[in-house]
Write a protein that holds these residues in place. Structure first.
Motif, PDB file in Angstrom:
ATOM      1  N   CYS A 271       8.139   5.089 -17.641  1.00 41.62           N
ATOM      2  CA  CYS A 271       9.164   5.179 -16.588  1.00 41.62           C
ATOM      3  C   CYS A 271       8.813   6.276 -15.577  1.00 41.62           C
ATOM      4  O   CYS A 271       8.944   6.090 -14.362  1.00 41.62           O
TER       5      CYS A 271
ATOM      6  N   ILE B 132      15.124   1.483 -13.767  1.00 40.93           N
ATOM      7  CA  ILE B 132      14.394   2.444 -14.606  1.00 40.93           C
ATOM      8  C   ILE B 132      15.344   3.331 -15.416  1.00 40.93           C
ATOM      9  O   ILE B 132      15.131   3.568 -16.608  1.00 40.93           O
TER      10      ILE B 132
ATOM     11  N   ARG C 165       8.813  -7.802 -12.651  1.00 39.18           N
ATOM     12  CA  ARG C 165       9.612  -7.611 -13.850  1.00 39.18           C
ATOM     13  C   ARG C 165       9.196  -8.605 -14.937  1.00 39.18           C
ATOM     14  O   ARG C 165       9.027  -8.242 -16.104  1.00 39.18           O
TER      15      ARG C 165
ATOM     16  N   LEU D 283      -3.527   5.131 -11.699  1.00 40.11           N
ATOM     17  CA  LEU D 283      -2.392   4.899 -12.579  1.00 40.11           C
ATOM     18  C   LEU D 283      -2.812   4.947 -14.055  1.00 40.11           C
ATOM     19  O   LEU D 283      -2.114   5.519 -14.885  1.00 40.11           O
TER      20      LEU D 283
ATOM     21  N   LEU E  81       6.188   4.969 -13.297  1.00 34.27           N
ATOM     22  CA  LEU E  81       6.720   3.992 -12.347  1.00 34.27           C
ATOM     23  C   LEU E  81       7.503   4.693 -11.235  1.00 34.27           C
ATOM     24  O   LEU E  81       7.443   4.290 -10.069  1.00 34.27           O
ATOM     25  N   GLU E  82       8.209   5.759 -11.620  1.00 40.38           N
ATOM     26  CA  GLU E  82       8.972   6.492 -10.604  1.00 40.38           C
ATOM     27  C   GLU E  82       8.059   7.223  -9.623  1.00 40.38           C
ATOM     28  O   GLU E  82       8.387   7.378  -8.456  1.00 40.38           O
TER      29      GLU E  82
ATOM     30  N   LYS F 180       5.240   6.156  -8.642  1.00 40.83           N
ATOM     31  CA  LYS F 180       4.424   5.163  -7.941  1.00 40.83           C
ATOM     32  C   LYS F 180       4.839   4.997  -6.486  1.00 40.83           C
ATOM     33  O   LYS F 180       6.008   4.995  -6.169  1.00 40.83           O
TER      34      LYS F 180
ATOM     35  N   ALA G 196       5.966  -7.585 -16.459  1.00 37.35           N
ATOM     36  CA  ALA G 196       6.163  -6.406 -17.316  1.00 37.35           C
ATOM     37  C   ALA G 196       6.762  -6.824 -18.660  1.00 37.35           C
ATOM     38  O   ALA G 196       6.333  -6.356 -19.727  1.00 37.35           O
TER      39      ALA G 196
END
Ligand SMILES: Nc1ncnc2c1ncn2[C@@H]1O[C@H](COP(=O)(O)OP(=O)(O)O)[C@@H](O)[C@H]1O
Ligand SMILES: Nc1ncnc2c1ncn2[C@@H]1O[C@H](COP(=O)(O)OP(=O)(O)O)[C@@H](O)[C@H]1O
Ligand SMILES: [Mg+2]
Ligand SMILES: [Mg+2]
Ligand SMILES: [Mg+2]
Ligand SMILES: [Mg+2]
Lengths: 201, 129, 129, 201
Positions: free
Chosen positions: A195, A145, A101, A6, A198-199, A201, A104
């Motif tokens: 974003c 997202i 969340r 990542l 994260l998508e 992931k 983050a």
């Protein structure tokens, strides 16, 4: 995705976005600044990309600190210490990648506080903070997202009518009104890249 | 030279920084240590945190270092550089809230007279164009 | 370009004058005419009345010319140059009571916006370091 | 001595004095200025000397005006427009060489007024005016040549305790005290050269 993958992926995604939009950032900065924001960001994130392998082998926190220092040293404009301090502060606030969340939001908040301190500024001055803070608020408010992306883009647009009171654009006084802030735009680019990651992931 | 406050000049333009240092040297000769730096890490208009750190260290004086900066980014990058030098050194470094060329001349003439860091800063900041 | 106020930068140092003009151009591009001059007639630190006159004439605009100067002699020599250009031209030239680098950037951004000479002067003079 | 001979003689005498004392002027300026007064004066008066033949063929007034313009163009420091304006104003005030004490005083006064206007200054600011004005006073008071020389030299010394409020020395504030003003000294040199010329006459 493991942490090292990542880290590397984030670096690539942010680097690619900045690279693709460097001219746009420069054009925005030409209107209300000195026309170097695209060059500055590209220089900074190319230097981060050059350290990609080393960063990939670090913890998330360590990688953020190191990347932040690289931005500080390479960008050459006010945005260098601003983004750099943000990354360093985020890296200090956590060792591991945020899992929730709340985590983050905490991470981003640490970055925002660093920008405020380094820039002696706050929201409403027509800067990157006018994107970062609305994005934080949307995360805290439970946005998904797509909503976060939307919050970022809307925040960029919302800098248009603002009067700049910090940074070079402040020299223009009233004439800064009617233009998007380049740092707001670059912040949104980074948000979109995160974003993307994260998508994936 | 380290018995006097030193001066560092930070401009977006390497030429402004160098030219201002020339003007300062013409005024105060070798009485004080002066360093100048300008340009980003690629030499374009901008400032370079690493170069600012080096400049401050190059003229380090126990009496302190007065830093003159031009616009926005020069100040932010200088603040960053000072922070990175650590809290002990940072205590003896000030950024003058003064115009870069005129402030450098004022600060340097005051420093050459042996004044302390706070007085040097004040003299630079008192400059009226 | 002559529909906007022009800028002349006068420094004791040719490098300061040129570097400041570079910074100004980076901010305003080719929107306004900018001239810089520095150094005495032999190229050493100082200012040159003839060169100042030439610079003002090179960027002459019916909207006027704002002159930025650094220290003492630069101002006196600029005043002399303006007087020698004759009373008609002198009416449309102002020396800004502002720091040379920062004032030039401020004046130029204001001039690029199409403001008149008096507003340009005011903006340069309002600069707070 | 005819006008043209005297014009030439004055140029030589002033030029020689400046040349002989240039280093001294520079040293004085190093203490409370930027250390260029000797270079500036030498550059200016060398340029005047280079026009010696042309100036010798002009009226006294024309020669003064022309020499003044040369000083304005060549000196490169504040002293250029100051001495230059003085010479030009003196040249405008008379066509012919002064024949009486009153005319000499009038001539010098025209020069002094020009320095005051150009420098936005007056006596007491530790400048050339602190020599020129006492010299004028001594002439008006009926001093002979030796007395005028003495008045000039004493006036130079009297600048030592003064606090500079005009010119570069003003940047030094209190630290300007205790040093002779370089422009005061160069004014005295010119006064001495004129006295030499008068004695030769
Ligand atoms: N004091 C500040 N606080 C927050 N953000 C700032 C500040 N100053 C500048 N910025 C941001 O930095 C951006 C400009 O970055 P950049 O063009 O790279 O630096 P520079 O202004 O030194 O040329 C602005 O668009 C703004 O978003
Ligand atoms: N505003 C002023 N009014 C009268 N004389 C002045 C003024 N400014 C400077 N001078 C005189 O000029 C001298 C300095 O001349 P010089 O060194 O050639 O110029 P600069 O100061 O530009 O280097 C001073 O010693 C002083 O006598
Ligand atoms: Mg910029
Ligand atoms: Mg910049
Ligand atoms: Mg001088
Ligand atoms: Mg000088």
């Amino acid at each position: 995705m493991t942490s090292d993958v990542l880290n590397a992926r984030l670096i690539d995604l942010i680097g690619d976005r900045i690279e693709a939009h460097a001219d746009e950032l420069t054009e925005l900065d030409q209107a209300i600044g000195d026309g170097d924001h695209g060059d500055n960001m590209r220089r900074g994130f190319r230097a981060v990309s050059a350290e990609r392998d080393a960063l990939a082998n670090m913890t998330f926190g360590e990688a953020l600190k190191k990347a932040g220092m690289t931005l500080v040293m390479k960008v050459g404009g006010a945005s260098g210490p601003l983004y750099g301090s943000a990354f360093m502060a985020m890296g200090k606030s956590t060792e591991a990648m945020p899992e929730s969340r709340a985590q983050a939001a905490q991470l981003l908040e640490a970055g925002i506080e660093a920008v405020k301190a380094r820039g002696k500024s706050d929201v409403g001055a027509k800067t990157m903070l006018d994107v970062l803070v609305p994005v934080l608020k949307s995360i805290e408010a439970g946005a998904d997202i797509a909503d976060v992306r939307k919050a970022a883009d809307e925040a960029v647009e919302a800098t248009k009518p603002m009067l700049a009171t910090k940074g070079r654009a402040a020299f223009l006084g009233e004439r800064s009104v009617g233009h998007i802030d380049p740092g707001a735009r670059s912040s949104a680019l980074i948000v979109h890249a995160v974003c993307d990651a994260l998508e994936e992931k | 030279m380290t018995d006097k406050v030193s001066i560092v000049i930070v401009s977006h333009s390497p030429e402004v920084a160098k030219g201002a240092a020339d003007m300062v040297r013409q005024m105060v000769g070798d009485d004080i240590a002066i360093a100048s730096c300008g340009g980003n890490s690629e030499g374009g208009l901008g400032t370079d945190v690493a170069a600012i750190m080096k400049s401050i260290e190059a003229v380090w004086s126990p009496r302190g270092v007065a830093v003159l900066v031009d616009l926005g980014g020069a100040e932010t990058n200088s603040e960053m550089a000072i922070e990175l030098l650590g809290p002990e050194k940072a205590k003896q470094i000030v950024i003058c809230n003064a115009p870069v060329v005129e402030g450098a001349v004022m600060a340097a003439t005051e420093a050459a007279g042996g004044s302390d860091l706070e007085t040097v800063r004040q003299t630079a900041e008192d400059f009226k164009a």
